[in-house]
Design a protein around this motif. Structure first.
Motif, PDB file in Angstrom:
ATOM      1  N   GLY A 206       0.822  -1.199   0.000  1.00 43.92           N
ATOM      2  CA  GLY A 206       0.000   0.000   0.000  1.00 43.92           C
ATOM      3  C   GLY A 206       0.858   1.251   0.000  1.00 43.92           C
ATOM      4  O   GLY A 206       0.647   2.172  -0.797  1.00 43.92           O
ATOM      5  N   ARG A 592     -13.633  -8.551   5.732  1.00 40.37           N
ATOM      6  CA  ARG A 592     -14.714  -8.207   6.661  1.00 40.37           C
ATOM      7  C   ARG A 592     -15.999  -7.866   5.923  1.00 40.37           C
ATOM      8  O   ARG A 592     -17.078  -7.852   6.507  1.00 40.37           O
ATOM      9  N   GLY A 608      -5.003   7.662  -6.980  1.00 45.96           N
ATOM     10  CA  GLY A 608      -5.160   7.119  -5.643  1.00 45.96           C
ATOM     11  C   GLY A 608      -6.603   6.865  -5.247  1.00 45.96           C
ATOM     12  O   GLY A 608      -6.855   6.352  -4.166  1.00 45.96           O
ATOM     13  N   PRO A 610     -10.205   4.996  -5.057  1.00 44.92           N
ATOM     14  CA  PRO A 610     -10.528   3.571  -5.113  1.00 44.92           C
ATOM     15  C   PRO A 610     -11.376   3.223  -6.337  1.00 44.92           C
ATOM     16  O   PRO A 610     -12.130   4.063  -6.848  1.00 44.92           O
TER      17      PRO A 610
ATOM     18  N   GLU B  61      -4.075   5.855  14.156  1.00 41.84           N
ATOM     19  CA  GLU B  61      -2.889   5.652  13.320  1.00 41.84           C
ATOM     20  C   GLU B  61      -2.487   6.938  12.619  1.00 41.84           C
ATOM     21  O   GLU B  61      -1.333   7.310  12.615  1.00 41.84           O
ATOM     22  N   LEU B  83     -15.244   2.214   0.436  1.00 45.94           N
ATOM     23  CA  LEU B  83     -13.807   2.017   0.623  1.00 45.94           C
ATOM     24  C   LEU B  83     -13.070   3.313   0.319  1.00 45.94           C
ATOM     25  O   LEU B  83     -13.428   4.045  -0.599  1.00 45.94           O
ATOM     26  N   THR B  84     -12.035   3.572   1.092  1.00 45.15           N
ATOM     27  CA  THR B  84     -11.228   4.753   0.828  1.00 45.15           C
ATOM     28  C   THR B  84      -9.757   4.389   0.932  1.00 45.15           C
ATOM     29  O   THR B  84      -9.396   3.417   1.599  1.00 45.15           O
ATOM     30  N   ASN B  85      -8.936   5.156   0.245  1.00 47.59           N
ATOM     31  CA  ASN B  85      -7.513   4.860   0.169  1.00 47.59           C
ATOM     32  C   ASN B  85      -6.773   5.549   1.312  1.00 47.59           C
ATOM     33  O   ASN B  85      -6.720   6.763   1.377  1.00 47.59           O
ATOM     34  N   GLU B  89      -3.768   1.556   1.063  1.00 47.30           N
ATOM     35  CA  GLU B  89      -4.623   0.424   1.399  1.00 47.30           C
ATOM     36  C   GLU B  89      -6.071   0.881   1.394  1.00 47.30           C
ATOM     37  O   GLU B  89      -6.377   1.988   1.816  1.00 47.30           O
ATOM     38  N   LEU B  90      -6.945  -0.009   0.940  1.00 46.03           N
ATOM     39  CA  LEU B  90      -8.354   0.359   0.872  1.00 46.03           C
ATOM     40  C   LEU B  90      -9.033  -0.078   2.166  1.00 46.03           C
ATOM     41  O   LEU B  90      -9.164  -1.263   2.435  1.00 46.03           O
ATOM     42  N   LEU B  91      -9.422   0.902   2.956  1.00 47.80           N
ATOM     43  CA  LEU B  91     -10.036   0.595   4.246  1.00 47.80           C
ATOM     44  C   LEU B  91     -11.527   0.926   4.202  1.00 47.80           C
ATOM     45  O   LEU B  91     -11.944   1.850   3.498  1.00 47.80           O
ATOM     46  N   PRO B  92     -12.327   0.185   4.959  1.00 47.78           N
ATOM     47  CA  PRO B  92     -13.742   0.543   5.059  1.00 47.78           C
ATOM     48  C   PRO B  92     -13.864   1.914   5.724  1.00 47.78           C
ATOM     49  O   PRO B  92     -13.236   2.156   6.757  1.00 47.78           O
ATOM     50  N   ARG B 117      -7.033   1.757  14.473  1.00 48.67           N
ATOM     51  CA  ARG B 117      -6.854   0.296  14.560  1.00 48.67           C
ATOM     52  C   ARG B 117      -7.555  -0.191  15.820  1.00 48.67           C
ATOM     53  O   ARG B 117      -7.229   0.245  16.919  1.00 48.67           O
ATOM     54  N   GLY B 121      -9.755  -4.844  13.403  1.00 50.05           N
ATOM     55  CA  GLY B 121      -9.020  -4.477  12.198  1.00 50.05           C
ATOM     56  C   GLY B 121      -8.916  -2.972  12.048  1.00 50.05           C
ATOM     57  O   GLY B 121      -9.199  -2.206  12.973  1.00 50.05           O
ATOM     58  N   ARG B 122      -8.497  -2.538  10.848  1.00 52.61           N
ATOM     59  CA  ARG B 122      -8.305  -1.110  10.619  1.00 52.61           C
ATOM     60  C   ARG B 122      -9.522  -0.528   9.912  1.00 52.61           C
ATOM     61  O   ARG B 122     -10.132  -1.173   9.063  1.00 52.61           O
ATOM     62  N   PHE B 123      -9.849   0.695  10.267  1.00 53.92           N
ATOM     63  CA  PHE B 123     -10.976   1.398   9.662  1.00 53.92           C
ATOM     64  C   PHE B 123     -10.575   2.846   9.408  1.00 53.92           C
ATOM     65  O   PHE B 123      -9.675   3.370  10.056  1.00 53.92           O
TER      66      PHE B 123
END
Lengths: 769, 185
Positions: A206, A592, A608, A610, B61, B83-85, B89-92, B117, B121-123
């Motif tokens: 990432g 999840r 960048g 998504p 974080e 999802l967002t970058n 990384e694409l996190l919810p 975190r 998990g990570r959000f």
């Protein structure tokens, strides 16, 4: 540091080295049988020598002795310019197996294991030393081995026959490659091996990806800074014009000084812009390199997962009195290391099956005009972001008619259904637990044993497996697996106002359809294309997202359409705009979220932001269902047709078209309203969207099984009270228990599946329509 | 970089420090520190609609300007936006105000994406404003008003005074469970 710790790390190194050399020796020995060149012995001798030396360092005398004996055999053979004979190869492999077992142990257990196995090691060593040099002159393969592949192809192919996947990867270079690979467990001069957690690797990926995005921004800053040059030049012009208007004197001198300052500033600005340009370029190159390096570190060549197969084929064929050679193509196709690990068991199983049940004995092969030696071919290749593995043999094949007869004989399906089943539907029965054990089918006997396990593993990794076979010509098992985190080339489109991507390889064709080519027939929309009507659907509706207005219906009346093809059928998927082609790095969807219908993975665009990667198989299945039921909204029309409130509605979930249709017709014949879904995933999505009085599901389905579907329905507050009936070919007690434990209200075996039984069960659960 | 640039930089950083500034810093450094009896905990003060919430520093974080969010078909809802970058990384991405059940600020001036975190998990938490991190003494944690404590899944485990504001302190476990729950349709 305590001496214990020091010993421990040395043992660990020894263990890593042992496993590397064992692999090299095994590959080399099996390779020698197909390509008996004494030169190849050099690398084998060195491997044995290295084991001996390393064992001496960690003070394991039994291992020193055995490795020394192996080395002596190799050396003697090499000096005499011959390759080891069959008996010697067997003894060498036995000794090598002993080392391989050691390498699989925890390093700290090695001394004890060797002490315990001292007698075995001594016996193996004695066997090696006692063997007469029964080799044969160089270049003349042992005729009793009868394995020359030469008649079938050029020498290069023959050399690849046993053991080594490609001519370029014969034993010696392959060992050398391993040393240089840096990814496998080596204690070579390249340095040690570091284990990273998958999560850490994901985050590194990432961050490296983000570096590319940010360095791209740096380039844009440079463009902005360069654009300011214009201002300096304009200002200089203005100053010189003003100067011409001024009389001689102080004001003019002041202005000259100002012009001088401006020139200095301009020069400074130019320097900065140049420096910024260089920096932006270097950052771009560096971040690109970084990214690809990190990307590559997750991937391993597929060949690593198929290492055990040449040896397996050799040993098993020998045991069964058959002749077989194993050929691997696409050993370099890269696969995610996690997936590779999961593949081991299914591949071993399918290969064993191919030798055992697929290949005929040599006499029978000759009688049917085939080469005496059977061939087992494993091809790995990337197909649109997934890895396709094709394991085929040129053996006796499977007769679909024999399966049909067996299906009927065992009462797994009523005759009318069985008669209408296609070959691929029939082959699906092979994956049922214990399907063939009781059948009197010589051509397929044993095929079913354990194939359900293969199917289970495939489902767990999100892959699929299917069988292709022509009686008398051979059988192929085709597996499609996701290659997580790999790169796909995709078309980015806009659906519901947001970017989505479809892998290029899945798109048959892309077109901007003129509005007049879109026709409506019987409430469904078609696109007139090449004198053929192609069913058309709105991507937003299939995905279940609110559609954004279609682009400029008045001044530009064209419709962007992606054509998807599936087993000869073509469907048009209308989107809102084409945004262009991109190389996308596939990020697996956040686990999840569970499975998202129609979406395979996610990625990021150049800026960048998504983007979601579409799952074409998923979309086609939903589309098929929608077309069959006439639930499609018109392209451009405001909203989906509201389903009418009908008598009692039943959702039928089954991956077999035949079963699905028969059940639908049965239910509708009785007056129920029936809707069909092709697997658990679609079933769940439909169940959540519509209100059903009953859900009837099969068990074995791709993507989401009926058991999982039942469990998910029970866990969903809105659906928990909807009755679920499982209809399955699986009729064992434990299958019934699994279904009922998941929360099914009724378990109907398809073997007992009669029209009346199904309708009676439906009526018992929800009453008459 | 040109020599001019280097010279300018040297001029800026090597310049003499004015006497009054030097004196001020000397005083500050020499002053006796206030005694700390208990270790202080940190929390990031964020605004969701008209409610202020302290997020324990242990779960934070990074905080970033809000970026584009891609909705997820059939799953996105008022709280789970998509999802967002975040750093590649694409996190919810979950809107905090919706998670708290309150009203979102229709046009926040400085929306922030706070990457957290939790055990689940990570959000990425979308907040209407982030006012920075500040410390508090765990002993000062006030009891919850009874109405909040009785709610079915209170995210807030106590009330703290931060920067003169009274704010609820989110529990890491509680917030994590609510975040994961928002991903279910």
């Amino acid at each position: 540091m305590s001496p214990d710790l020091a010993d421990f790390s040395l043992l660990e190194l020894f263990s890593i080295e042992l496993s590397t050399h064992c692999r090299a020796i095994e590959d080399g020995l099996v390779g020698l049988e197909g390509d008996p060149r004494p030169e190849l012995l050099e690398s084998l001798m060195r491997a044995a020598h290295s084991i001996k030396g390393a064992a001496r360092i960690v003070d394991l005398p039994q291992a020193v002795g055995l490795a020394h004996a192996m080395e002596d055999v190799f050396q003697a053979a090499q000096q005499e310019g011959r390759v080891p004979g069959k008996a010697q190869v067997d003894a060498l492999l036995a000794a090598n197996d002993f080392f391989a077992r050691l390498a699989a142990l925890a390093p700290k257990d090695l001394p004890q294991a060797l002490a315990d196995g001292a007698a075995e090691a001594a016996a193996l060593e004695a066997a090696l030393r006692a063997l007469p040099p029964d080799g044969h002159p160089a270049g003349h393969p042992d005729t009793s081995q009868a394995a020359p592949a030469a008649p079938e192809g050029p020498p290069g192919v023959a050399s690849a026959a046993l053991g080594a996947p490609l001519p370029a990867q014969a034993a010696q270079p392959r060992a050398a490659q391993d040393q240089g690979g840096g990814q496998t467990s080596q204690a070579g001069p390249d340095g040690g091996v570091v284990r990273l957690s998958a999560e850490l690797l994901g985050r590194l990926m990432g961050l490296a990806g983000q570096c590319i995005v940010e360095s791209g921004q740096l380039g844009r800053v440079f463009e902005q800074a360069r654009a300011q040059r214009r201002g300096f030049l304009d200002l200089a012009d203005l100053l010189s014009q003003t100067r011409a208007l001024l009389p001689e004197g102080d004001a003019k001198d002041q202005l000259d000084r100002a012009a001088g300052m401006l020139r200095t500033m301009h020069a400074g600005h130019s320097d900065s812009v140049c420096a910024l340009d260089g920096l932006a370029r270097r950052m771009e190159i560096l971040s690109d390199k970084l990214y690809h390096q990190v990307l590559g570190s997750r991937m391993r060549p597929f060949g690593e997962g198929a290492r055990a197969l040449p040896r397996l084929v050799r040993d098993l064929a020998q045991e069964l009195g058959k002749q077989a050679r194993f050929v691997l193509e696409g050993a370099n196709a890269s696969v995610d290391r996690d997936i590779l690990d999961r593949l081991e068991a299914p591949l071993l199983h399918l290969t064993r099956n191919a030798v055992d049940h697929g290949l005929e004995p040599p006499e029978e092969r000759v009688r049917s005009g085939k080469p005496q030696q059977g061939r087992i071919l494993l091809v790995a290749r990337h197909v649109a972001g997934s890895l396709e593995l094709r394991l085929s043999d040129d053996g006796c094949g499977i007769d679909p008619e024999a399966i049909r007869a067996s299906v009927q004989a065992k009462g797994l399906a009523p005759a009318p259904i069985a008669q209408r089943m296609t070959d691929s539907e029939l082959f699906e029965f092979l994956f049922l637990p214990g399907f063939t054990t009781a059948a009197a089918l010589t051509s397929v006997s044993g095929r079913g044993v354990g194939l359900d396990v293969v199917k289970t593993v495939m489902q767990e990794v999100g892959g699929q497996v299917r069988v292709e076979s022509t009686p008398g010509q051979g059988t192929a098992f085709v597996m499609r697996l996701p290659v997580s985190r790999s790169v796909v080339r995709a078309l980015v489109v806009r659906i519901g106002g947001e970017p989505y991507a479809m892998p290029l390889a899945r798109i048959g064709r892309v077109l901007l359809a003129p509005a007049e080519d879109v026709q409506t027939t019987g409430g469904m929309q078609y696109l007139r294309l090449d004198h053929e009507n192609v069913g058309l659907a709105q991507a937003a509706q299939i995905l279940g997202v609110p559609p954004a207005p279609l682009p400029g219906n008045e001044d530009d009346p064209t419709l962007p359409v992606m054509l998807l093809e599936d087993r000869g059928a073509r469907f048009g998927l209308a989107v809102e705009a084409f945004l262009g082609e991109r190389d996308l790095v596939v990020h697996p969807l956040d686990p999840r979220l569970g499975k998202v219908p129609g979406v395979a993975a996610a990625s990021t665009l150049d800026d960048g932001s998504p983007v979601l990667i579409l799952d074409d198989a998923d979309l086609l299945r939903s589309l098929e269902g929608l077309l069959a039921e006439g639930r499609l909204a018109g392209v451009g029309a405001g909203e989906a047709l509201a389903p009418e409130r009908a008598p009692k509605s039943v959702l039928v979930v089954d991956d077999s078209l035949t079963v699905r249709e028969v059940q639908r017709q049965l239910l509708e014949g009785r007056g129920y309203r029936a809707t069909t879904a092709v697997d658990g995933m679609e079933g769940l999505a439909l169940a959540r969207m519509g209100s059903f009085d009953l859900i009837i599901t099969d068990v074995d389905m791709p993507r989401m099984t009926g058991i999982e579907l039942t469990r998910r329905i029970r866990a969903d507050a809105a659906l928990a009270r909807t009755p679920v009936m499982i209809v399955s070919y699986k009729d064992r007690q434990e299958d019934r228990m699994a279904g009922l434990e998941a929360g099914a209200d009724f378990y109907l075996a398809k073997s007992g599946f009669r029209d009346e039984a199904l309708l009676q069960a439906v009526a018992d659960l929800i009453g008459e329509p | 970089m040109s020599d001019d640039g280097n010279r300018t930089a040297r001029l800026l950083y090597d310049r003499e420090v004015p006497a009054d500034i030097l004196e001020e810093w000397t005083l500050q450094t020499a002053a006796p520190k206030p005694e700390r009896t208990a270790p202080r905990s940190g929390a990031m003060l964020v605004r969701a609609g008209n409610e202020w919430l302290g997020l324990p520093a242990a779960m934070i974080e990074t905080a970033l300007p809000a970026g584009p969010v891609h909705s997820v078909p059939r799953l996105s809802n008022a709280a789970f936006l998509g999802l967002t970058n975040v750093d590649g990384e694409l996190l919810p991405c979950v809107r905090l105000s919706a998670l708290l059940g309150g009203q979102a600020d229709p046009a926040p001036a400085r929306p922030r994406m706070v990457a957290v975190r939790v055990p689940q998990g990570r959000f990425a938490l979308l907040v209407d404003e982030a006012a920075g991190t500040c410390g508090y003494l765990p002993g000062e944690l006030g009891a919850l008003p009874a109405t909040v404590a009785l709610a079915p899944s209170p995210l807030v485990v106590g009330v703290i005074e931060l920067e003169g504001r009274s704010a609820g302190l989110a529990g890491i476990e509680e917030l994590g469970a609510a975040l994961l729950g928002s991903l279910r349709p």
